[in-house]
Design an enzyme around this catalytic site. Structure first.
Site, PDB file in Angstrom:
ATOM      1  N   PHE A 122       0.819  -1.221   0.000  1.00  0.00           N
ATOM      2  CA  PHE A 122       0.000   0.000   0.000  1.00  0.00           C
ATOM      3  C   PHE A 122       0.851   1.268   0.000  1.00  0.00           C
ATOM      4  O   PHE A 122       0.337   2.342  -0.298  1.00  0.00           O
ATOM      5  CB  PHE A 122      -0.985  -0.017   1.171  1.00  0.00           C
ATOM      6  CG  PHE A 122      -0.538   0.743   2.371  1.00  0.00           C
ATOM      7  CD1 PHE A 122       0.445   0.247   3.193  1.00  0.00           C
ATOM      8  CD2 PHE A 122      -1.082   1.977   2.658  1.00  0.00           C
ATOM      9  CE1 PHE A 122       0.874   0.954   4.298  1.00  0.00           C
ATOM     10  CE2 PHE A 122      -0.665   2.699   3.761  1.00  0.00           C
ATOM     11  CZ  PHE A 122       0.322   2.188   4.582  1.00  0.00           C
ATOM     12  N   LYS A 123       2.140   1.177   0.294  1.00  0.00           N
ATOM     13  CA  LYS A 123       2.962   2.389   0.279  1.00  0.00           C
ATOM     14  C   LYS A 123       3.021   3.008  -1.117  1.00  0.00           C
ATOM     15  O   LYS A 123       3.292   4.193  -1.264  1.00  0.00           O
ATOM     16  CB  LYS A 123       4.353   2.098   0.822  1.00  0.00           C
ATOM     17  CG  LYS A 123       4.297   1.668   2.286  1.00  0.00           C
ATOM     18  CD  LYS A 123       5.394   2.236   3.119  1.00  0.00           C
ATOM     19  CE  LYS A 123       5.159   2.086   4.617  1.00  0.00           C
ATOM     20  NZ  LYS A 123       4.667   0.797   5.095  1.00  0.00           N
ATOM     21  N   ASP A 124       2.736   2.199  -2.133  1.00  0.00           N
ATOM     22  CA  ASP A 124       2.657   2.728  -3.501  1.00  0.00           C
ATOM     23  C   ASP A 124       1.624   3.846  -3.620  1.00  0.00           C
ATOM     24  O   ASP A 124       1.811   4.791  -4.385  1.00  0.00           O
ATOM     25  CB  ASP A 124       2.246   1.623  -4.484  1.00  0.00           C
ATOM     26  CG  ASP A 124       3.369   0.638  -4.767  1.00  0.00           C
ATOM     27  OD1 ASP A 124       4.549   1.045  -4.723  1.00  0.00           O
ATOM     28  OD2 ASP A 124       3.066  -0.538  -5.044  1.00  0.00           O
TER      29      ASP A 124
END
Ligand SMILES: *Cc1c(COP(=O)(O)O)cnc(C)c1O
Length: 460
Positions: A111-113
């Site tokens: 999810f850091k994308d």
């Protein structure tokens, strides 16, 4: 729409200033001067196109100081990272009142994308306005570095240096960083551990020799820009579920993701209760549940990206729960930094719990939940996701709950294989990483070697 600091910094900063600063000059975190009220129909926007929703929210929070084009580009990139392969909101219903929001359809399958894909074009646009160059230095235990490399590769005004501990990130995480061929990215492998990398980065950020060469900053999760990239998906998921004020259960490390949900609720979104699920590194849950905020050494768990014992975004919650008392917030965190042991007042504890609750999930429960999700729903989930789902199953009182799923299981094959008895399927995005040339600049565990490497790269 301006930004102020949580510890009393009051010279107003625009979004661009807050983005490039990262931290406020007095060490506080940036927050909006006041939370904006949407002048558009937030419910309708939440149910509509994800890119348009993101554009509207970015504009609401003053990102339009960077120009409409930058806002559109950032929204388009975060939309591409968010939607699943079918181009749909990745919300999967597994029970009558339980949904899983899969936030790992982006380029590095975590999810850091979502936030990185958004802040890369915004950072470029902010630098284009000032004519400055920026060197970003960051330490990573895996996910953050990979997402940053993918997002900033090819950026015009930013050079990115990522420090990782040699041989101590997973093979997939390493390949995601080291197979990207971009002149503006330097991967440094340190003969040491993650803490050594982090110490080097802290040193470099204060290095006068580097500051003469342009701005120097970090992409850590205290940056308001990163947080903002995570607000739209709470609203889109709530709309897609059809539920009234669903509760969100968030697998939590630095508390950035959970706080983004809080922001979504604060501006009037259809977001119910926020529950932070943590692993054995549970300083946050202890602080909220007992009032004792105590620093411990972090221990390694299966949900390694959540192995955080001093969650930086907790400061934003304390600021809001104390009715935005900069003095009170500064007191808590100065005391925590000095002694590592703070007792929160009864009033503050009540106010915190009214905003967010938290619970701790053991390694055993994490493994059992991976097995349960497969047996019951046919879903293969990662350890971080399992922490959230374990907490969600315990909280279930029949209220609608959305649990966030933050990484693809194949990024953490060892633990998942042990829990399930078989290995998770390897997606094409990971298969494709093999067979490419890797570029790593290895250095010994020495701050001088780190400085030399960064200097040569930044000047080049
Ligand atoms: C970073 C991360 C988290 C924790 O998010 P915070 O914003 O730090 O609370 C959870 N899961 C995964 C896979 C992550 O990479």
């Amino acid at each position: 729409m301006n930004y102020i600091g949580t510890r009393g910094f009051r010279e107003p900063r625009t979004f661009a200033g807050a983005l490039l600063d990262g931290l406020a000059p007095d060490g506080g975190l940036y927050v909006p001067e006041t939370y904006p009220t949407p002048s558009f129909d937030l419910t309708a926007a939440s149910a509509g196109d994800y890119g348009l929703l993101t554009e509207k929210l970015l504009t609401l929070f003053g990102v339009d100081v960077l120009g409409a084009e930058a806002v559109q580009k950032a929204a388009a990139r975060t939309k591409a990272a968010f939607l699943n392969d079918a181009g749909k909101t990745p919300l999967v219903q597994v029970e009558d009142n339980l949904w899983i929001l899969e936030l790992w359809h982006g380029p590095t399958l975590a999810f850091k994308d979502m936030a990185m894909q958004m802040i890369a074009p915004l950072t470029d646009a902010a630098l284009a306005q000032t004519g400055e160059k920026l060197t970003l230095v960051t330490a990573t235990s895996g996910d953050t570095g990979a997402a940053a490399v993918r997002a900033f590769a090819g950026s015009e005004h930013v050079k990115l240096v990522v420090f990782h501990p040699l041989g101590r990130v997973s093979p997939v995480q390493r390949l995601q960083m080291t197979t990207v061929e971009a002149d503006n990215v330097l991967n440094i492998g340190v003969e040491g551990d993650f803490d050594d990398c982090q110490r080097m980065v802290k040193r470099l950020l204060g290095e006068e020799e580097l500051k003469q060469n342009g701005l120097i900053s970090s992409v850590n999760s205290i940056n308001w820009g990163r947080l903002l990239g995570q607000v739209p998906y709470y609203l889109a998921a709530a709309a897609a579920s059809g539920a009234e004020k669903p509760e969100f259960v968030v697998p939590t490390g630095n508390f950035g993701d959970a706080f983004a949900g809080w922001v979504g609720r604060k501006i009037g979104g259809n977001v119910g209760h926020i529950h932070a699920a943590v692993n054995r590194n549970d300083a946050l849950a202890q602080a909220i549940n007992t009032g004792h905020y105590v620093r411990h050494q972090a221990v390694e768990t299966a949900s390694v990206s959540m192995d955080v014992q001093a969650p930086s975004n907790f400061e934003r919650l304390v600021f809001e729960a104390s009715n935005r008392s900069a003095e009170g917030t500064k007191g808590v965190f100065d005391n925590f930094n000095a002694t590592g042991n703070v007792h929160l007042s009864g009033d503050l504890q009540d106010a915190l719990r009214a905003q967010v609750t938290a619970s701790t999930i053991s390694e055993e429960e994490t493994a059992q939940t991976i097995k349960y999700a497969h047996d019951k729903w046919g879903k293969v989930i990662c350890p971080h996701t399992a922490v959230a789902i374990a907490a969600a199953l315990k909280r279930n009182d029949g209220q609608p709950i959305i649990a966030l799923s933050t990484a693809h299981a194949a990024k953490f094959p060892d633990f998942v294989t042990k829990a399930l008895g078989f290995a998770p399927e390897v997606p094409e995005a990971i298969q494709k990483l093999h067979g490419h040339k890797e570029t790593i600049h290895s250095i010994r565990n020495d701050e001088f070697a780190a400085l030399e490497a960064v200097k040569a790269f930044a000047h080049g």
